[in-house]
Design a protein around this motif. Structure first.
Motif, mmCIF file in Angstrom:
data_model
loop_
_atom_site.group_PDB
_atom_site.id
_atom_site.type_symbol
_atom_site.label_atom_id
_atom_site.label_comp_id
_atom_site.label_asym_id
_atom_site.label_seq_id
_atom_site.Cartn_x
_atom_site.Cartn_y
_atom_site.Cartn_z
ATOM 1 N N GLY A 30 4.878 51.614 6.930
ATOM 2 C CA GLY A 30 5.560 52.361 7.979
ATOM 3 C C GLY A 30 6.680 51.557 8.620
ATOM 4 N N LEU A 31 7.396 52.197 9.544
ATOM 5 C CA LEU A 31 8.517 51.548 10.227
ATOM 6 C C LEU A 31 8.084 50.358 11.071
ATOM 7 C CD1 LEU A 31 10.547 54.675 11.393
ATOM 8 C CD2 LEU A 31 11.228 52.991 9.694
ATOM 9 N N LYS A 32 6.860 50.363 11.557
ATOM 10 C CA LYS A 32 6.394 49.283 12.425
ATOM 11 C C LYS A 32 5.627 48.207 11.678
ATOM 12 C CE LYS A 32 6.498 52.047 16.541
ATOM 13 N NZ LYS A 32 5.936 52.332 17.826
ATOM 14 N N ASN A 33 5.542 48.311 10.368
ATOM 15 C CA ASN A 33 4.860 47.292 9.579
ATOM 16 C C ASN A 33 5.624 45.976 9.692
ATOM 17 O OD1 ASN A 33 4.498 45.676 6.997
ATOM 18 N ND2 ASN A 33 2.839 47.181 6.834
ATOM 19 N N PRO A 34 4.951 44.881 10.069
ATOM 20 C CA PRO A 34 5.669 43.610 10.274
ATOM 21 C C PRO A 34 6.363 43.083 9.015
ATOM 22 C CG PRO A 34 3.344 43.421 10.917
ATOM 23 C CD PRO A 34 3.551 44.792 10.400
ATOM 24 N N LEU A 35 5.740 43.272 7.858
ATOM 25 C CA LEU A 35 6.362 42.806 6.615
ATOM 26 C C LEU A 35 7.648 43.581 6.335
ATOM 27 C CD1 LEU A 35 6.322 41.125 4.015
ATOM 28 C CD2 LEU A 35 4.927 42.946 2.992
ATOM 29 N N ARG A 36 7.592 44.892 6.501
ATOM 30 C CA ARG A 36 8.776 45.714 6.265
ATOM 31 C C ARG A 36 9.872 45.400 7.275
ATOM 32 N NH1 ARG A 36 9.571 52.227 6.443
ATOM 33 N NH2 ARG A 36 11.689 52.193 5.652
ATOM 34 N N ARG A 37 9.518 45.228 8.528
ATOM 35 C CA ARG A 37 10.517 44.890 9.543
ATOM 36 C C ARG A 37 11.182 43.552 9.232
ATOM 37 N NH1 ARG A 37 7.893 45.575 15.263
ATOM 38 N NH2 ARG A 37 10.005 45.004 15.862
ATOM 39 N N LEU A 38 10.386 42.569 8.792
ATOM 40 C CA LEU A 38 10.931 41.260 8.431
ATOM 41 C C LEU A 38 11.889 41.383 7.249
ATOM 42 C CD1 LEU A 38 10.948 38.141 8.716
ATOM 43 C CD2 LEU A 38 9.047 38.134 7.079
ATOM 44 N N CYS A 39 11.459 42.100 6.211
ATOM 45 C CA CYS A 39 12.316 42.266 5.034
ATOM 46 C C CYS A 39 13.609 42.995 5.390
ATOM 47 C CB CYS A 39 11.566 43.017 3.936
ATOM 48 S SG CYS A 39 10.268 42.048 3.170
ATOM 49 N N TYR A 40 13.507 44.023 6.219
ATOM 50 C CA TYR A 40 14.699 44.766 6.616
ATOM 51 C C TYR A 40 15.649 43.871 7.414
ATOM 52 C CZ TYR A 40 17.574 48.731 7.938
ATOM 53 O OH TYR A 40 18.629 49.593 8.096
ATOM 54 N N ALA A 41 15.101 43.078 8.318
ATOM 55 C CA ALA A 41 15.941 42.183 9.119
ATOM 56 C C ALA A 41 16.646 41.155 8.229
ATOM 57 C CB ALA A 41 15.105 41.480 10.178
ATOM 58 N N ILE A 42 15.958 40.668 7.208
ATOM 59 C CA ILE A 42 16.553 39.664 6.316
ATOM 60 C C ILE A 42 17.645 40.283 5.456
ATOM 61 C CG2 ILE A 42 16.085 38.184 4.316
ATOM 62 C CD1 ILE A 42 13.359 37.562 5.592
ATOM 63 N N VAL A 43 17.370 41.427 4.816
ATOM 64 C CA VAL A 43 18.361 41.988 3.886
ATOM 65 C C VAL A 43 19.568 42.572 4.615
ATOM 66 C CG1 VAL A 43 16.675 42.413 2.076
ATOM 67 C CG2 VAL A 43 17.224 44.240 3.660
ATOM 68 N N GLU A 44 19.447 42.898 5.881
ATOM 69 C CA GLU A 44 20.582 43.401 6.654
ATOM 70 C C GLU A 44 21.348 42.277 7.364
ATOM 71 O OE1 GLU A 44 21.883 46.565 7.023
ATOM 72 O OE2 GLU A 44 20.557 47.064 5.356
ATOM 73 N N TRP A 45 20.869 41.057 7.272
ATOM 74 C CA TRP A 45 21.484 39.903 7.920
ATOM 75 C C TRP A 45 22.662 39.434 7.066
ATOM 76 C CZ3 TRP A 45 19.581 34.297 7.634
ATOM 77 C CH2 TRP A 45 20.087 33.544 8.696
ATOM 78 N N LYS A 46 23.857 39.360 7.631
ATOM 79 C CA LYS A 46 25.068 39.007 6.882
ATOM 80 C C LYS A 46 24.963 37.654 6.166
ATOM 81 C CE LYS A 46 28.357 42.007 6.720
ATOM 82 N NZ LYS A 46 28.581 42.660 5.448
ATOM 83 N N PRO A 47 24.442 36.583 6.787
ATOM 84 C CA PRO A 47 24.330 35.322 6.051
ATOM 85 C C PRO A 47 23.470 35.431 4.786
ATOM 86 C CG PRO A 47 24.171 34.891 8.383
ATOM 87 C CD PRO A 47 24.170 36.386 8.224
ATOM 88 N N PHE A 48 22.476 36.321 4.789
ATOM 89 C CA PHE A 48 21.668 36.528 3.579
ATOM 90 C C PHE A 48 22.547 37.092 2.469
ATOM 91 C CE2 PHE A 48 19.041 39.345 0.928
ATOM 92 C CZ PHE A 48 18.138 38.418 0.434
ATOM 93 N N GLU A 49 23.391 38.038 2.805
ATOM 94 C CA GLU A 49 24.298 38.618 1.812
ATOM 95 C C GLU A 49 25.245 37.552 1.261
ATOM 96 O OE1 GLU A 49 27.804 41.976 1.716
ATOM 97 O OE2 GLU A 49 26.155 42.239 3.125
ATOM 98 N N TYR A 50 25.759 36.708 2.147
ATOM 99 C CA TYR A 50 26.645 35.630 1.690
ATOM 100 C C TYR A 50 25.902 34.628 0.814
ATOM 101 C CZ TYR A 50 29.897 37.443 5.172
ATOM 102 O OH TYR A 50 30.727 38.245 5.906
#
Length: 146
Positions: A48-68
């Motif tokens: 779900g949206l509040k799952n800590p693993l999913r929230r962590l993964c979403y925060a990482i993949v949407e983080w610009k330095p990760f993309e770079y």
């Protein structure tokens, strides 16, 4: 004093000529590309949206330095592939031996990126899912083949 009397006063809003000196209204900025779809309520049918693993993964993949970091890793992988020298009959040299070990590091990084994006966006069954993006489909194909 003569200068102040000789310069005309700016027109007031109700007088003729007022429209000529008024600043043009600013254009609204248009959004580029398609709007980002909303995050689905579930990812992989269980997270779900509040799952800590999913929230962590979403925060990482949407983080610009990760993309770079991923783009830099792709560039480094291209250089490693260009430096690799194939030899006949399975022969190798010291440089190729190191590059074969470095390829495993690249594979771990790219597989981790793929898994995090699948957890964050979902796999296939809703708008905005991982495989609904053409670049992600190409990425998934390359990681799977590799």
């Amino acid at each position: 004093m003569a200068d102040a009397a000789s310069t005309p006063a700016p027109p007031t809003p109700g007088t003729p000529g007022a429209d000529e000196t008024a600043p043009a209204p600013k254009k609204q900025a248009r959004s580029r590309g398609k709007p980002q779809p909303e995050k689905p309520k579930r990812s992989l049918l269980c997270l779900g949206l509040k799952n800590p693993l999913r929230r962590l993964c979403y925060a990482i993949v949407e983080w610009k330095p990760f993309e770079y970091m991923i783009l830099t890793t792709i560039f480094a992988n291209c250089i490693a592939l260009a430096v690799f020298t194939p030899f006949p009959s399975g022969d190798t040299n010291y440089t190729n031996g190191i590059l074969e070990k470095v390829e495993w590091i690249f594979m771990v990084i790219f597989t981790g990126e793929c898994v995090m994006k699948i957890i964050a966006y979902g796999f296939l069954f809703h708008p905005g899912a991982y495989l609904r993006n053409a670049w992600n489909s190409l990425d998934f194909t390359i990681v799977t083949i590799g």
